[in-house]
Design an enzyme around this catalytic site. Structure first.
Site, PDB file in Angstrom:
ATOM      1  N   GLY A  12      47.007  36.385  58.522  1.00 46.37           N
ATOM      2  CA  GLY A  12      47.868  35.567  57.664  1.00 46.37           C
ATOM      3  C   GLY A  12      47.755  34.069  57.877  1.00 46.37           C
ATOM      4  CB  ILE A  13      46.018  31.920  60.193  1.00 49.34           C
ATOM      5  CG1 ILE A  13      44.616  32.491  60.355  1.00 49.34           C
ATOM      6  CG2 ILE A  13      46.949  32.470  61.227  1.00 49.34           C
ATOM      7  CD1 ILE A  13      43.879  31.834  61.488  1.00 49.34           C
ATOM      8  CB  THR A  16      41.533  35.372  52.369  1.00 48.36           C
ATOM      9  OG1 THR A  16      41.484  36.578  53.137  1.00 48.36           O
ATOM     10  CG2 THR A  16      41.112  35.677  50.938  1.00 48.36           C
ATOM     11  CE  LYS A  32      39.823  41.809  54.899  1.00 43.37           C
ATOM     12  NZ  LYS A  32      40.510  40.746  55.650  1.00 43.37           N
ATOM     13  CG  ASP A  43      41.728  39.477  52.423  1.00 46.25           C
ATOM     14  OD1 ASP A  43      41.430  39.419  53.616  1.00 46.25           O
ATOM     15  OD2 ASP A  43      42.899  39.400  52.007  1.00 46.25           O
ATOM     16  CD  GLU A  96      39.123  37.281  55.195  1.00 43.99           C
ATOM     17  OE1 GLU A  96      38.835  37.053  54.001  1.00 43.99           O
ATOM     18  OE2 GLU A  96      40.302  37.347  55.611  1.00 43.99           O
ATOM     19  N   GLY A  99      42.583  40.039  60.397  1.00 44.25           N
ATOM     20  CA  GLY A  99      43.424  39.577  61.506  1.00 44.25           C
ATOM     21  C   GLY A  99      42.628  38.700  62.455  1.00 44.25           C
ATOM     22  N   PRO A 180      44.420  21.472  54.285  1.00 39.77           N
ATOM     23  CG  PRO A 180      44.930  19.940  52.576  1.00 39.77           C
ATOM     24  CD  PRO A 180      43.761  20.561  53.313  1.00 39.77           C
TER      25      PRO A 180
END
Ligand code: ATP
Ligand code: DNN
Ligand code: MG
Length: 206
Positions: A12-13, A16, A32, A43, A96, A99, A180
């Site tokens: 969740g950071i 993706t 993925k 994703d 990717e 997690g 950002p």
């Protein structure tokens, strides 16, 4: 080698979103290998929307939004690493994980071990928020301990120059830029923001 692995310090950071920006910047194909959790947009769907680039089908699409090894067990299967060999593509492939680096694919294989088998260069995506120094340093240790080649760290979030510099200096890694928080998050806003990412260093690692 034409594959680049995108992993992160956590789920969740922003892996993706970063992967979508990189896939567009490199005119790459996205993959993925294992998608766990199918209720929301996957994703692969997110990257297709944000990059407009082609994506390969997942090797595993698992219902339960959990660690891949648990999602697989919930469906009575075990992920077979031999089904996760890197596909051969024309042009670059952006792969990717799921997690963070120590997420299990099976009860004997962490994602970082799969990255090492692939012998593909790795980009670590990390937050800039408080707590990231510890998470990033440990993730880099885990990747290096497995023999992975780490291109550098790409940051997500508001600028925290002292934190970012500490990570680069104390962990002997490369700053690959920072995305950002984008609002709205669209292909256009992502492309504009991604122009500040050090794509040249990533491309040179391919
Ligand atoms: N730079 C950004 N600007 C705006 N929203 C973002 C950004 N990065 C991530 N998000 C949002 O935060 C949420 C989690 O991001 P993302 O799906 O990229 O995480 P992830 O690290 O790929 O997670 P997973 O481990 O499930 O693959 C998503 O809703 C995504 O749209
Ligand atoms: C379900 C989520 N969106 C990811 N695909 C999988 C995250 C696994 C995290 C496992 C853990 O570190 O506890
Ligand atoms: Mg993701």
């Amino acid at each position: 080698m034409n594959a680049i692995v995108i992993t992160g310090t956590d789920t969740g950071i922003g892996k993706t979103v970063f992967a979508a920006g990189l896939t567009a910047a490199l005119n790459a194909t996205y993959w993925k290998p294992v998608q766990s959790g199918l209720e929301e947009a996957t994703d692969t769907e997110q990257v297709a929307r944000l990059s407009g680039r082609p994506a390969l089908p997942e090797a595993y699409r698992l219902q339960l939004p959990a660690s891949p090894h648990l999602s697989a067990e919930a469906e009575g299967v075990e992920i077979d690493p031999n089904r996760l060999a890197l596909p051969v593509t024309d042009g670059p492939l952006v792969v990717e994980g799921a997690g963070g680096v120590m997420v299990p694919l099976t009860r004997k294989l962490f994602y970082r071990d799969m990255f090492a088998r692939w012998q593909a260069p790795v980009v670590l995506v990390a937050r800039t928020q408080l707590g990231t120094i510890n998470h990033t340093a440990m993730s880099l240790m885990a990747l290096r301990d497995a023999g992975c080649s780490v291109v550098g760290v790409a940051f997500i979030g508001a600028p925290e120059p002292d934190v970012e510099d500490t990570i680069v200096q104390m962990c002997a890694t490369t700053h690959l830029g920072r995305l950002p928080h984008l609002s709205p998050l669209t292909p256009e806003t992502l492309t504009t923001a991604f122009a500040k990412v050090d794509t040249a260093t990533i491309k040179a690692a391919l």
